[in-house]
Motif scaffolding. Sequence first.
Motif, PDB file in Angstrom:
ATOM      1  N   ASP A 109       0.826  -1.300   0.069  1.00 47.25           N
ATOM      2  CA  ASP A 109       0.073  -0.079  -0.063  1.00 47.25           C
ATOM      3  C   ASP A 109       0.766   0.821   0.035  1.00 47.25           C
ATOM      4  N   ALA A 110       1.938   1.247   0.608  1.00 48.85           N
ATOM      5  CA  ALA A 110       2.858   2.345   0.705  1.00 48.85           C
ATOM      6  C   ALA A 110       3.481   2.583  -0.713  1.00 48.85           C
ATOM      7  N   LEU A 111       3.718   1.530  -1.392  1.00 47.32           N
ATOM      8  CA  LEU A 111       4.335   1.652  -2.966  1.00 47.32           C
ATOM      9  C   LEU A 111       3.332   2.260  -3.496  1.00 47.32           C
ATOM     10  N   LEU A 112       2.034   1.833  -3.393  1.00 46.42           N
ATOM     11  CA  LEU A 112       0.916   2.358  -4.303  1.00 46.42           C
ATOM     12  C   LEU A 112       0.742   3.778  -4.109  1.00 46.42           C
ATOM     13  N   VAL A 113       0.719   4.036  -2.703  1.00 53.18           N
ATOM     14  CA  VAL A 113       0.616   5.764  -2.434  1.00 53.18           C
ATOM     15  C   VAL A 113       1.672   6.361  -3.462  1.00 53.18           C
ATOM     16  N   VAL A 114       2.979   6.049  -3.095  1.00 53.32           N
ATOM     17  CA  VAL A 114       3.959   6.849  -3.726  1.00 53.32           C
ATOM     18  C   VAL A 114       3.723   6.878  -5.370  1.00 53.32           C
ATOM     19  N   PHE A 115       3.526   5.632  -5.719  1.00 51.36           N
ATOM     20  CA  PHE A 115       3.322   5.677  -7.297  1.00 51.36           C
ATOM     21  C   PHE A 115       2.000   6.619  -7.601  1.00 51.36           C
TER      22      PHE A 115
ATOM     23  N   PRO B  78      -0.191  10.488 -10.725  1.00 58.16           N
ATOM     24  CA  PRO B  78      -1.737  10.500 -10.179  1.00 58.16           C
ATOM     25  C   PRO B  78      -2.530  10.476 -11.436  1.00 58.16           C
ATOM     26  N   HIS B  79      -2.386  10.723 -12.604  1.00 58.16           N
ATOM     27  CA  HIS B  79      -3.362  10.887 -13.592  1.00 58.16           C
ATOM     28  C   HIS B  79      -2.948   9.961 -14.617  1.00 58.16           C
ATOM     29  N   ARG B  80      -1.940   8.852 -14.501  1.00 55.30           N
ATOM     30  CA  ARG B  80      -1.596   7.984 -15.683  1.00 55.30           C
ATOM     31  C   ARG B  80      -2.905   7.040 -15.553  1.00 55.30           C
ATOM     32  N   ARG B  81      -3.469   6.823 -16.825  1.00 51.85           N
ATOM     33  CA  ARG B  81      -4.606   6.015 -16.943  1.00 51.85           C
ATOM     34  C   ARG B  81      -4.338   4.529 -17.052  1.00 51.85           C
ATOM     35  N   HIS B  82      -4.829   3.299 -16.478  1.00 56.08           N
ATOM     36  CA  HIS B  82      -4.677   2.004 -16.603  1.00 56.08           C
ATOM     37  C   HIS B  82      -6.058   1.382 -17.008  1.00 56.08           C
ATOM     38  N   ASP B  83      -5.794   0.575 -17.931  1.00 61.91           N
ATOM     39  CA  ASP B  83      -7.057   0.095 -18.401  1.00 61.91           C
ATOM     40  C   ASP B  83      -6.603  -1.648 -18.451  1.00 61.91           C
ATOM     41  N   PHE B  84      -7.853  -2.372 -17.614  1.00 61.04           N
ATOM     42  CA  PHE B  84      -7.505  -3.640 -17.249  1.00 61.04           C
ATOM     43  C   PHE B  84      -8.986  -4.255 -17.440  1.00 61.04           C
ATOM     44  N   LEU B  85      -9.047  -5.664 -17.295  1.00 64.06           N
ATOM     45  CA  LEU B  85     -10.400  -6.362 -17.392  1.00 64.06           C
ATOM     46  C   LEU B  85     -10.527  -6.702 -15.819  1.00 64.06           C
ATOM     47  N   PHE B  86     -11.734  -6.499 -15.481  1.00 66.04           N
ATOM     48  CA  PHE B  86     -12.132  -7.050 -14.004  1.00 66.04           C
ATOM     49  C   PHE B  86     -13.312  -7.861 -14.472  1.00 66.04           C
ATOM     50  N   PHE B  87     -12.955  -9.049 -14.058  1.00 62.04           N
ATOM     51  CA  PHE B  87     -14.038 -10.331 -14.338  1.00 62.04           C
ATOM     52  C   PHE B  87     -14.759  -9.891 -15.851  1.00 62.04           C
TER      53      PHE B  87
ATOM     54  N   LYS C 245      -7.234   5.696 -12.642  1.00 58.74           N
ATOM     55  CA  LYS C 245      -5.940   6.425 -12.594  1.00 58.74           C
ATOM     56  C   LYS C 245      -5.705   5.962 -11.027  1.00 58.74           C
ATOM     57  N   PRO C 246      -4.309   6.046 -10.870  1.00 56.92           N
ATOM     58  CA  PRO C 246      -3.847   5.588  -9.528  1.00 56.92           C
ATOM     59  C   PRO C 246      -4.146   6.454  -8.403  1.00 56.92           C
ATOM     60  N   LYS C 247      -4.617   7.730  -8.513  1.00 53.57           N
ATOM     61  CA  LYS C 247      -4.850   8.381  -7.392  1.00 53.57           C
ATOM     62  C   LYS C 247      -6.436   8.048  -6.992  1.00 53.57           C
ATOM     63  N   TYR C 248      -7.163   7.589  -7.939  1.00 56.31           N
ATOM     64  CA  TYR C 248      -8.612   7.162  -7.464  1.00 56.31           C
ATOM     65  C   TYR C 248      -8.181   5.662  -6.695  1.00 56.31           C
ATOM     66  N   LEU C 249      -7.316   5.182  -7.198  1.00 56.52           N
ATOM     67  CA  LEU C 249      -7.380   3.701  -6.651  1.00 56.52           C
ATOM     68  C   LEU C 249      -6.799   3.807  -5.093  1.00 56.52           C
TER      69      LEU C 249
END
Length: 298
Positions: A139-145, A150-159, A166-170
Amino acid sequence: MLSDRPYLRDDYPRERTSVLIWLISAIVAGFILQFLLGSLRPNFAQSLTDEFGLTIPGLRDGRVWTLLTHGFLHSEVNLFHIGANLLALYFIGRELLPILGTRRFLALYFGASLAGGLVWALAHWQTGGTFFGATAAVDALLVVFACFFPHRRHDFLFFFVPVSLKPKYLALGLLAFDLFGLFIHEIRNLALPFGFSIGHSAHLGGMFAGWIYFRYLHGVPWTLPALRASNNPPNRDSSDRSDENVTSSATHAGIPTPGEIRAEVDRILDKINSHGFPSLTPDEKRLLDEAKDLLSRR
């Protein structure tokens, strides 16, 4: 001949295993040991958890090392616990390791694990319990990332459903989830579905450690002032000093012309493309920066 120059040769130093792979291997080894002992010798498995997992009785007995070793143990029943941590550690770690470097990456990882363990211990000092897992450090790594990108968009499949995030929203979503879980599960002591027990307080401690690192520690040189002063050249005009340092370093490295500089930069970029940025030697990283400055001045 140009081929005689050391920076134009193809005999790269042997690439060393990154600290990220060692961390993942240690976590996997700890899980395998837990699984084997749990299947063959349940009593030994419990002894392993008591010795290296974080427990209030253990801390009271002086087993302070469990504030760090708990991050190498995971639930043998809930495979999502270790699976999610390993995936997040790999994908976030490979982004942060070239930015932070090995020393800062390890300090952040284990510092967050320690902070998570301390916060969990404070929250459970009276009620007791057992905590283990690498989630606080991840979780600490995620916060730093999220702070870096903060605005790098990541697209993936969830089920099988396409999701864009975006990382900041996660990071904010996990923060809200753990705050809610801290109040419901650890303060109100209400049971979670499926009998799960989540250390929300430890996760919050890890997130806080990650934010502290990014906000106050990342931009600070990690060397003693005396050492930094000894590495500085004599007092002169700053612009003259900068030009002199770059020129002397470039001459020492054997870069006489812009064409050769560009050839060296191309070789380093090819190496980055083939082996990744962490495969560069310190001299190659320094030469890449100095070559950029030299080319911009010509």
